[in-house]
Enzyme design. Structure first.
Site, PDB file in Angstrom:
ATOM      1  N   SER A  59      51.213  23.496  42.391  1.00  0.00           N
ATOM      2  CA  SER A  59      50.043  22.628  42.432  1.00  0.00           C
ATOM      3  C   SER A  59      50.431  21.177  42.690  1.00  0.00           C
ATOM      4  O   SER A  59      51.552  20.744  42.404  1.00  0.00           O
ATOM      5  CB  SER A  59      49.276  22.712  41.108  1.00  0.00           C
ATOM      6  OG  SER A  59      48.918  24.041  40.841  1.00  0.00           O
TER       7      SER A  59
HETATM    8  N1  SAH Z   1      51.040  26.719  38.132  1.00  0.00           N
HETATM    9  C1  SAH Z   1      51.655  27.189  39.336  1.00  0.00           C
HETATM   10  C2  SAH Z   1      50.620  27.604  40.342  1.00  0.00           C
HETATM   11  C3  SAH Z   1      51.090  28.721  41.199  1.00  0.00           C
HETATM   12  S1  SAH Z   1      49.865  29.334  42.330  1.00  0.00           S
HETATM   13  C4  SAH Z   1      52.557  26.130  39.930  1.00  0.00           C
HETATM   14  O1  SAH Z   1      52.175  24.948  39.923  1.00  0.00           O
HETATM   15  O2  SAH Z   1      53.612  26.469  40.440  1.00  0.00           O
HETATM   16  C5  SAH Z   1      48.960  30.466  41.291  1.00  0.00           C
HETATM   17  C6  SAH Z   1      49.741  31.637  40.783  1.00  0.00           C
HETATM   18  O3  SAH Z   1      48.802  32.518  40.125  1.00  0.00           O
HETATM   19  C7  SAH Z   1      50.423  32.491  41.845  1.00  0.00           C
HETATM   20  O4  SAH Z   1      51.793  32.523  41.583  1.00  0.00           O
HETATM   21  C8  SAH Z   1      49.770  33.873  41.706  1.00  0.00           C
HETATM   22  O5  SAH Z   1      50.675  34.940  41.912  1.00  0.00           O
HETATM   23  C9  SAH Z   1      49.287  33.838  40.266  1.00  0.00           C
HETATM   24  N2  SAH Z   1      48.194  34.763  39.927  1.00  0.00           N
HETATM   25  C10 SAH Z   1      47.134  35.138  40.676  1.00  0.00           C
HETATM   26  N3  SAH Z   1      46.349  35.994  39.981  1.00  0.00           N
HETATM   27  C11 SAH Z   1      46.927  36.157  38.749  1.00  0.00           C
HETATM   28  C12 SAH Z   1      46.595  36.910  37.576  1.00  0.00           C
HETATM   29  N4  SAH Z   1      45.518  37.696  37.520  1.00  0.00           N
HETATM   30  N5  SAH Z   1      47.415  36.821  36.503  1.00  0.00           N
HETATM   31  C13 SAH Z   1      48.533  36.046  36.546  1.00  0.00           C
HETATM   32  N6  SAH Z   1      48.900  35.331  37.629  1.00  0.00           N
HETATM   33  C14 SAH Z   1      48.113  35.370  38.715  1.00  0.00           C
END
Ligand code: SAH
Length: 213
Positions: free
Chosen positions: A61
């Site tokens: 993010s």
């Molecule tokens: N906070 C992270 C954001 C990563 S993008 C950062 O800043 O690096 C969002 C993430 O949510 C992805 O890695 C995706 O695989 C995960 N995601 C999507 N659906 C999900 C779910 N139901 N449970 C857990 N993770 C999930």
């Protein structure tokens, strides 16, 4: 490349201060080295205020959004917090700086392993990482004082409200697959209050209560 990450980080923090008023959040952003959560080819962009690609088509993010979501939880140091979507682990580290205990779940095993290595290397001892299961969140660890969802949902998943403590706050992007409003939902008795913190754009939350894969 011989890059001065300290100077870049100081400049980013200067920009964040214009909008983020919680100094505890600002100093957490000053402490956590974002470059360590990025693949080698984008590390030089670590302190640009923008989201960046990580593995598996997901994104780390934007620093401003990380700071805004963290500030919205209003952490004092003792809280139990759940993050849905570990991704790179950067937001997880920021939460671990400011809360008592952080549980984070991720559905992509490869990201979970790489986040686990980075967070271990930084020495955090108040983080618990889990592979996502069919039920959204991590009910075994509930109730949580704060929940941060770092992927976009079509509506607020009732299952996550259930995992909130009395007075707990849920910060979640809600909208279409491509753009969302960042909502802060506070659970008090049986009343739910909702505030819109502004527009944002997250990858989709994949779950029975959210989007299909
Ligand atoms: N906070 C992270 C954001 C990563 S993008 C950062 O800043 O690096 C969002 C993430 O949510 C992805 O890695 C995706 O695989 C995960 N995601 C999507 N659906 C999900 C779910 N139901 N449970 C857990 N993770 C999930």
């Amino acid at each position: 490349m011989n890059q001065d990450f300290n100077a870049d980080r100081a400049e980013l923090v200067r920009q964040l201060r214009l909008e983020i008023k919680d100094e505890k959040v600002i100093s957490a952003m000053e402490r956590v080295p974002r470059e360590l959560f990025l693949p080698p080819d984008t590390q030089h962009l670590a302190y640009e205020n923008m989201p960046l690609p990580i593995a598996e088509g997901q994104t780390i993010s934007q620093p401003f959004i990380v700071a805004l979501m963290t500030e919205a939880l209003d952490l004092r140091g003792e809280e139990r917090v759940l993050e849905v979507g570990t991704g790179s682990g950067y937001q997880t580290a920021i939460l671990a700086e400011l809360a008592g205990w952080v549980v984070s779940v991720e559905r992509r095993q490869r990201l979970l392993e790489s986040a686990s290595r980075t967070l271990g290397r930084l020495g955090y001892t108040n983080i618990e990482l889990h592979p996502a299961q069919e039920t959204l969140g991590w009910p075994e660890g509930a109730p949580y004082d704060g929940i941060i969802v770092t992927a976009g949902a079509p509506k607020t998943p009732p299952g996550l409200i259930d995992q909130l403590a009395e007075g707990g706050k849920l910060v979640i992007p809600v909208g279409s697959r491509y753009e969302q409003k960042l909502l802060r939902i506070i659970k008090r008795k049986d009343q739910i209050s909702t505030e819109n913190l502004g527009g944002c754009r997250f990858v989709p939350l994949i779950a029975r209560e959210a989007w299909a894969d």
